[in-house]
Design an enzyme around this catalytic site. Structure first.
Site, PDB file in Angstrom:
ATOM      1  N   GLU A   1     -10.871  -4.938   6.460  1.00 14.91           N
ATOM      2  CA  GLU A   1     -11.045  -4.330   5.139  1.00 14.91           C
ATOM      3  C   GLU A   1     -10.627  -5.379   4.121  1.00 14.91           C
ATOM      4  O   GLU A   1      -9.437  -5.548   3.853  1.00 14.91           O
ATOM      5  CB  GLU A   1     -10.178  -3.061   5.030  1.00 14.91           C
ATOM      6  CG  GLU A   1     -10.567  -1.965   6.007  1.00 14.91           C
ATOM      7  CD  GLU A   1     -11.890  -1.287   5.651  1.00 14.91           C
ATOM      8  OE1 GLU A   1     -12.322  -1.396   4.489  1.00 14.91           O
ATOM      9  OE2 GLU A   1     -12.488  -0.666   6.545  1.00 14.91           O
TER      10      GLU A   1
ATOM     11  N   CYS B   1      -8.509  -3.211  -4.719  1.00 15.21           N
ATOM     12  CA  CYS B   1      -9.590  -3.954  -4.047  1.00 15.21           C
ATOM     13  C   CYS B   1     -10.953  -3.540  -4.569  1.00 15.21           C
ATOM     14  O   CYS B   1     -11.886  -4.337  -4.562  1.00 15.21           O
ATOM     15  CB  CYS B   1      -9.515  -3.744  -2.542  1.00 15.21           C
ATOM     16  SG  CYS B   1      -9.626  -2.018  -2.067  1.00 15.21           S
TER      17      CYS B   1
END
Ligand code: NAD
Length: 481
Positions: free
Chosen positions: A225, A259
């Site tokens: 991720e 993010c």
């Protein structure tokens, strides 16, 4: 807590030995009794209740890590999505665990087929600091629902949260079921060499590459991720004020240390001046003050602060117009780690800010002349973790969705897709590999085992040597030969 010092076990052996021993204890416990449905449901329920009880301690730990982060942001962006994931998994656990019937081609009748989901054993989760609870416990929820034992290593840059998670987990589960390992990069590196059933890593692409290399030794499957430059494209007809409000809210939560924050904006050239004006007003209304304001999160550490300052200076030096928005004219510096929102106009590709992920409250505005030009710009760049498109025209929205590639998309807002357990979450290409959240988390941490159940009698049993008339008759049905 000393970040440089390894801090793995109880001090009885070297950190490496402790880590390996903890892994082996989990593996032995898993092999002797893999968690069934009741244990998984209890684990999820226990976690949910403990998190609800310890709200205030979570807020304190995360605020201490950042040196200031709004309680509301911790509740809305760390705790709520974790509780949402846990509840979603708990309510669907029975259905997810049930073997699925799979269709069988008529050539194989009357045999039957099914798919079974089985736990992988001991799985590893390496998380990062920006949403320390969400990025640790959302994968944990998936891993527990799938019936695994779990070793979790939170980031050393959020030591208060890591210590709080260690205590919480130690109070809820025996260490041979779920265990939290604290420590710095050397512990993380050692962790990535363990022969997990799967390793889920959240963090930077640079460390992600090391994780892949380490995991390859054991053929450990890896979910990465990662991040990247997530664009926000505003169509010429979309109401500008609304777009600015939603983009800035998404950008400035956690001071841009998200993010999936919009990294830069793609805007019609003629709207640049209006965008800047609207952004000034919007920031002033969201954050009338920056330093003396508990709603405006600080930058996690001085090194990261200085990196952001360098990005802005590099852009300025190469000709960008730098618009700092500091409504009360406060002193923002590396000492108080308050980084003011900054707009950058006139950016060019050779500026570092257009090459690396920003991960802070700096927003370059890239101007386009036509929508085609904007789409070509997106398509020519690495696939981002998220893409935001602001447009009320559903035909154009569908065309844009088909023409572009990204880990996930929110239309007419930012970040919302991440909070849906019904949607897979994960990047593509340089922004990551694999998915989790909701059923995708359960599936990621499961072995999907295909099972064929042969009938008492099958016509295919005639397809054996010596090949003669019967075999050719069968082959006629299979391939027309
Ligand atoms: P990082 O990559 O520096 O650290 C993440 C984890 O890796 C930490 O637990 C750390 O201990 C560990 N680590 C450090 N060195 C290691 C090594 N040599 N071997 C193994 N592990 C090691 O994280 P960062 O750069 O501070 O995080 C920011 C990045 O993470 C950004 O790119 C952001 O976009 C990304 N991110 C992605 C998501 C997502 O869900 N996709 C969420 C948050 C952040």
């Amino acid at each position: 807590m000393d970040l440089a010092k390894p801090s793995v076990g109880d001090g009885s052996g070297s950190p490496q030995q402790d880590l390996r021993a903890r892994f082996e204890a989990q593996r032995a416990a898993f092999l002797s009794a893999p968690p069934g449905r009741a244990r998984r449901a209890d684990a999820l329920r226990g976690l949910e209740q403990a998190l609800t009880r310890q709200k205030d301690r979570i807020i304190e730990a995360i605020a201490a890590d950042f040196g200031g982060r709004a309680a509301e942001e911790t509740l809305a962006l760390d705790l709520f999505p974790v509780l949402n994931e846990i509840r979603y998994a708990r309510r669907r656990l029975k259905q997810w665990m049930r073997p699925r019937r799979a269709p069988v081609g008529w050539q194989f009748w009357p045999g039957r087929a099914r798919i079974m989901y089985q736990p992988l054993g001991v799985v590893g989760i390496l998380s990062t600091w920006n949403y320390p609870l969400f990025l640790s416990f959302a994968p944990l929820a998936g891993a527990l629902a799938a019936g695994n034992h779990v070793l979790l290593k939170p980031s050393e840059f959020a030591p208060h949260s890591a210590e709080w998670m260690r205590c919480l987990i130690a109070g809820l589960f025996p260490p041979e079921y779920v265990d939290v390992v604290c420590g710095g990069p050397e512990v993380a590196a050692e962790f990535s060499h363990l022969p997990f059933g799967r390793l889920l890593f959240t963090g930077s692409a640079a460390v992600g590459r090391r994780i892949l290399r380490a995991a390859s030794e054991n053929l450990t499957p890896v979910t990465l991720e990662l991040g990247g430059k997530s664009p926000a494209l505003v169509h010429a007809e979309y109401p500008l004020r609304k777009a600015v409000r939603r983009i800035l809210a998404g950008k400035l939560y956690n001071a841009g240390q998200t993010c999936v924050a919009p990294d830069y904006v793609l805007l019609l050239r003629e709207r640049a001046a209006a965008f800047v004006e609207a952004a000034r007003q919007e920031v002033a209304s969201l954050y009338p003050r920056l330093a003396a304001n508990p709603d405006y999160t600080r930058i996690i550490h001085t090194r990261h602060y200085e990196r952001l300052a360098r990005l802005v200076e590099d852009a300025r030096g190469k000709g960008a117009e730098v618009i700092e928005i500091n409504p009360a004219g406060e002193d923002c510096n590396a000492g108080n780690r308050v980084f003011p929102p900054v707009l950058l106009l006139g950016v060019r590709e050779e500026m570092a800010v257009m090459q690396e992920e920003i991960f802070g409250p700096v927003l370059p505005v890239v101007l386009y002349r036509t929508l085609e030009e904007a789409v070509a710009y997106l398509r020519a760049r690495p696939q981002p973790l998220a893409l935001y498109y602001f447009d009320e025209n559903s035909t154009r929205v569908n065309e844009l969705l088909a023409a572009t590639s990204a880990g996930g998309v929110t239309v007419n807002d930012c970040i919302m897709h991440v909070g849906q357990p019904s949607l897979p979450f994960g990047g593509i290409g340089p922004s990551g590999m694999g998915h989790y959240h909701g059923f995708d988390g359960f599936e990621t941490f499961s072995k999907k085992k295909g099972v064929f159940l042969q009938a008492r009698w099958s016509p295919l049993s005639l397809l054996v040597p010596p090949y003669g008339r019967r075999a050719r008759w069968i082959l006629k049905f299979l391939v027309g030969a």
